[in-house]
Design a protein around this motif. Structure first.
Motif, short mmCIF file in Angstrom:
data_model
loop_
_atom_site.label_atom_id
_atom_site.label_comp_id
_atom_site.label_asym_id
_atom_site.label_seq_id
_atom_site.Cartn_x
_atom_site.Cartn_y
_atom_site.Cartn_z
N ALA A 1 1.36 7.85 3.32
CA ALA A 1 2.41 7.09 2.62
C ALA A 1 3.76 7.21 3.32
CB ALA A 1 2.50 7.57 1.17
N THR A 2 4.16 8.43 3.69
CA THR A 2 5.48 8.63 4.29
C THR A 2 5.54 8.09 5.71
OG1 THR A 2 4.79 10.89 4.88
CG2 THR A 2 6.07 10.61 2.86
N ASP A 3 4.51 8.36 6.51
CA ASP A 3 4.54 7.91 7.91
C ASP A 3 4.49 6.39 8.02
OD1 ASP A 3 4.68 10.50 8.68
OD2 ASP A 3 2.77 10.57 9.74
N THR A 4 3.61 5.76 7.25
CA THR A 4 3.50 4.30 7.36
C THR A 4 4.69 3.59 6.73
OG1 THR A 4 2.10 4.24 5.35
CG2 THR A 4 0.98 4.31 7.48
N MET A 5 5.41 4.26 5.82
CA MET A 5 6.66 3.69 5.32
C MET A 5 7.69 3.64 6.45
SD MET A 5 8.58 2.36 3.08
CE MET A 5 7.73 2.54 1.51
N THR B 1 2.87 -3.69 10.28
CA THR B 1 2.97 -2.76 9.15
C THR B 1 1.63 -2.62 8.45
OG1 THR B 1 5.30 -3.35 8.81
CG2 THR B 1 4.16 -2.32 6.97
N TRP B 2 0.99 -3.77 8.20
CA TRP B 2 -0.31 -3.74 7.51
C TRP B 2 -1.38 -3.07 8.36
CZ3 TRP B 2 -5.18 -5.44 8.63
CH2 TRP B 2 -6.10 -5.48 7.57
N PHE B 3 -1.41 -3.40 9.65
CA PHE B 3 -2.48 -2.90 10.52
C PHE B 3 -2.43 -1.37 10.66
CE2 PHE B 3 -3.95 -1.63 14.77
CZ PHE B 3 -5.27 -2.03 14.68
N PHE B 4 -1.25 -0.83 11.00
CA PHE B 4 -1.16 0.62 11.17
C PHE B 4 -1.30 1.35 9.84
CE2 PHE B 4 0.82 -0.29 15.35
CZ PHE B 4 -0.01 0.52 16.11
N GLY B 5 -0.81 0.72 8.75
CA GLY B 5 -1.02 1.33 7.44
C GLY B 5 -2.50 1.44 7.11
N THR B 6 -3.26 0.37 7.43
CA THR B 6 -4.70 0.37 7.17
C THR B 6 -5.43 1.33 8.10
OG1 THR B 6 -4.60 -1.95 6.47
CG2 THR B 6 -6.76 -1.08 7.07
N LEU B 7 -5.10 1.28 9.39
CA LEU B 7 -5.78 2.14 10.37
C LEU B 7 -5.58 3.62 10.07
CD1 LEU B 7 -7.35 2.40 13.05
CD2 LEU B 7 -5.14 2.32 14.24
N PHE B 8 -4.33 4.02 9.83
CA PHE B 8 -4.05 5.43 9.58
C PHE B 8 -4.66 5.87 8.25
CE2 PHE B 8 -0.70 8.90 8.89
CZ PHE B 8 -1.42 9.80 9.66
N THR C 1 -7.44 11.00 14.52
CA THR C 1 -6.42 10.78 13.48
C THR C 1 -5.05 11.20 13.97
OG1 THR C 1 -8.08 11.15 11.75
CG2 THR C 1 -5.77 11.31 11.10
N MET C 2 -4.98 12.36 14.62
CA MET C 2 -3.69 12.86 15.12
C MET C 2 -3.14 11.97 16.23
SD MET C 2 -2.83 15.40 13.28
CE MET C 2 -3.53 14.42 11.97
N ILE C 3 -4.03 11.46 17.09
CA ILE C 3 -3.59 10.55 18.15
C ILE C 3 -3.08 9.24 17.54
CG2 ILE C 3 -4.39 9.15 20.10
CD1 ILE C 3 -6.25 11.45 20.84
N CYS C 4 -3.79 8.75 16.52
CA CYS C 4 -3.36 7.53 15.84
C CYS C 4 -2.01 7.73 15.16
CB CYS C 4 -4.42 7.13 14.81
SG CYS C 4 -3.93 5.75 13.75
N GLN C 5 -1.79 8.93 14.59
CA GLN C 5 -0.55 9.19 13.88
C GLN C 5 0.66 9.08 14.79
OE1 GLN C 5 -0.22 13.14 12.14
NE2 GLN C 5 1.20 12.40 10.59
N ILE C 6 0.56 9.64 15.99
CA ILE C 6 1.72 9.60 16.89
C ILE C 6 1.79 8.27 17.64
CG2 ILE C 6 0.61 10.62 18.93
CD1 ILE C 6 4.15 11.35 17.52
N LEU C 7 0.63 7.62 17.86
CA LEU C 7 0.62 6.33 18.55
C LEU C 7 1.39 5.27 17.76
CD1 LEU C 7 -0.38 4.31 20.69
CD2 LEU C 7 -2.48 4.06 19.35
N GLN C 8 1.27 5.27 16.44
CA GLN C 8 1.92 4.24 15.65
C GLN C 8 3.44 4.30 15.76
OE1 GLN C 8 0.69 4.73 11.57
NE2 GLN C 8 1.29 6.87 11.47
N PHE C 9 4.00 5.51 15.84
CA PHE C 9 5.45 5.64 16.02
C PHE C 9 5.87 5.07 17.38
CE2 PHE C 9 4.83 9.07 12.87
CZ PHE C 9 5.80 8.71 11.95
N CYS C 10 5.13 5.45 18.42
CA CYS C 10 5.49 5.03 19.77
C CYS C 10 5.29 3.52 19.95
CB CYS C 10 4.67 5.80 20.80
SG CYS C 10 5.00 7.58 20.80
N ARG D 1 0.82 -1.20 0.00
CA ARG D 1 0.00 0.00 0.00
C ARG D 1 0.86 1.27 0.00
NH1 ARG D 1 -2.31 -0.86 4.24
NH2 ARG D 1 -4.37 -1.59 3.64
N GLN D 2 1.90 1.27 0.85
CA GLN D 2 2.77 2.44 0.92
C GLN D 2 3.45 2.72 -0.42
OE1 GLN D 2 2.35 0.10 3.15
NE2 GLN D 2 3.05 0.63 5.20
N LEU D 3 3.99 1.67 -1.04
CA LEU D 3 4.69 1.85 -2.30
C LEU D 3 3.75 2.32 -3.40
CD1 LEU D 3 7.01 -1.30 -2.21
CD2 LEU D 3 7.67 1.08 -1.85
#
Length: 427
Positions: free
Chosen positions: A209-213, A142-149, A338-347, A29-31
């Protein structure tokens, strides 16, 4: 049913659609997104093709990111109170952070493409069921957070797009300034609405695309760290597998092949367990080298996202409690999630690495340590004292943040503190 089976497997290992030796499958998905939005030049294209592709990418970003962000900055110049500040900043900070991340991503795209291709290295192939489980877990993440975000980001943009119709007024999707009256006619407003909607979808795609990569690469590290723990527990029970892990078509294996070939000599001199330990150390060094390169490339991107998230969550929460319109409140709540999900995936993926390294001493207990000869036992203890040290993914230079769930909680607490102060001022 196909999607349901896929979702059940990703979450609960319901079935096994992944090929653990084709780890880039979870990056599909990211690519695809990166190619469509002009951030992934063709790897085997000619110089002319790559140049035309870069022009296409820059055109998209200038028209639908930079110009769109400029209209929000111009609105910010008319801020007069705390409420206006919240209206201007809650989305503008996301855009400004995205510009910083894209600047880094585009300038280092060649290194990023090489890094992504290294995920396919045969050294990272699992060799048993326990190792396969660790690799599949990383691919699932990778798939789960890519899909969720992806879902929450596009849900936010879609709700913003239909919100003017729900409000039954000529309203902008985000606070912006235009050098003309967009309410003068339905056609003018329609053109502005289409521009803002398309711009938001492009910006959402860039962010996703960039964050989930980055998440995928860090998750891959976590999977390999998990494999390293499994290999610890097998030490003394199996012989070294240098021959199995060398693939002469792989540049990394080619560079390591002289060292791996010496393992057979070490096995004859010091025993199979000692040779196995040396192979383990080489594998560990390759994981560390991969991790250092990921952090070096995306250090500023992740750090800027952490700092921006504090402001964005604070301002969005302030906007939620101040909006009296139900439609606006719902849109802001979706954006906040969405913003909480964005930072949660990194942590989360960073915390997964810390957790896996914390289990090294437990995995070492299962090794056949009593049967090691004196040389192997001494080398094993020295190596073990090194690897059981806490290992976190750290970002920043002067101020450093560890990518752990503790950092995620710190972001929420800090955002709430700023929110409480601004809310008291507003009241």
């Amino acid at each position: 049913m196909a999607f349901l089976d896929t979702l059940l497997f990703r979450l609960f290992f319901w079935k096994n659609p992944w090929d653990p030796r084709n780890r880039l499958e979870s990056f599909k998905r990211q690519l695809t997104l990166l190619k469509w939005i002009g951030l992934w030049p063709p790897l085997e294209g000619t110089d002319r093709q790559r140049l035309l592709y870069r022009i296409y990418g820059w055109t998209l970003r200038i028209v639908f990111l930079y110009a769109f962000t400029l209209s929000q900055v111009l609105f910010f110049l008319n801020v007069q109170n705390v409420q206006d500040l919240a209206n201007a900043l809650y989305a503008l900070m996301t855009q400004l952070t995205l510009i910083v991340k894209l600047r880094i991503f585009c300038s280092k795209i060649d290194s990023i493409q090489v890094l992504v291709l290294r995920v396919r290295c045969s050294m990272f192939h699992p060799q048993c069921d326990a190792e396969t489980k660790e690799v599949l877990r990383a691919m699932n993440t990778t798939w789960f957070f890519g899909t969720l975000f992806h879902v929450v980001s596009f849900a936010t943009v879609t709700f913003w797009a239909i919100s003017p119709a729900l409000k039954r007024e000529f309203a902008l999707l985000l606070p912006s300034w235009f050098p003309f009256d967009y309410r003068q006619s339905v056609w003018v407003y329609g053109a502005v609405w289409f521009y803002q909607t398309f711009s938001l979808y492009i910006c959402a795609s860039l962010n996703v695309a960039t964050d989930t990569m980055i998440i995928g690469l860090i998750s891959h590290i976590g999977g390999q760290v998990g494999r390293l723990g499994v290999l610890f527990s097998k030490m003394g029970y199996v012989a070294s597998g240098a021959k199995r892990q060398i693939d002469l078509s792989c540049k990394i294996c080619n560079s390591l092949s002289p060292l791996l070939n010496n393992i057979e000599k070490l096995a004859k001199i010091h025993g199979e367990s000692y040779a196995y330990l040396i192979e383990l150390i080489l594998f560990h060094k390759e994981i560390l080298r991969f991790a250092y390169e990921v952090v070096d490339i995306f250090n500023v991107s992740i750090f800027s996202q952490i700092i921006a998230s504090v402001i964005i969550i604070c301002m969005t929460a302030l906007k939620v409690i101040s909006d009296r319109n139900v439609v606006s409140m719902i849109g802001n709540l979706i954006y906040l999630s969405t913003m909480i999900c964005q930072i949660l995936q990194f942590c989360y993926v960073g915390n997964d690495i810390s957790y896996s390294t914390g289990k090294f001493n437990e995995m070492a207990i299962f090794s056949n340590y009593p049967e090691f000869n004196k040389t192997t036992a001494r080398a094993f203890l020295i190596y073990l004292t090194k690897v059981i040290q806490p290992a976190d993914i750290k970002v920043g230079h002067v101020f450093k943040f560890s990518l752990t769930l503790s950092t995620f909680l710190w972001i929420l607490k800090t955002s709430y503190s700023y929110f409480a102060v601004l809310n008291s001022v507003r009241s």
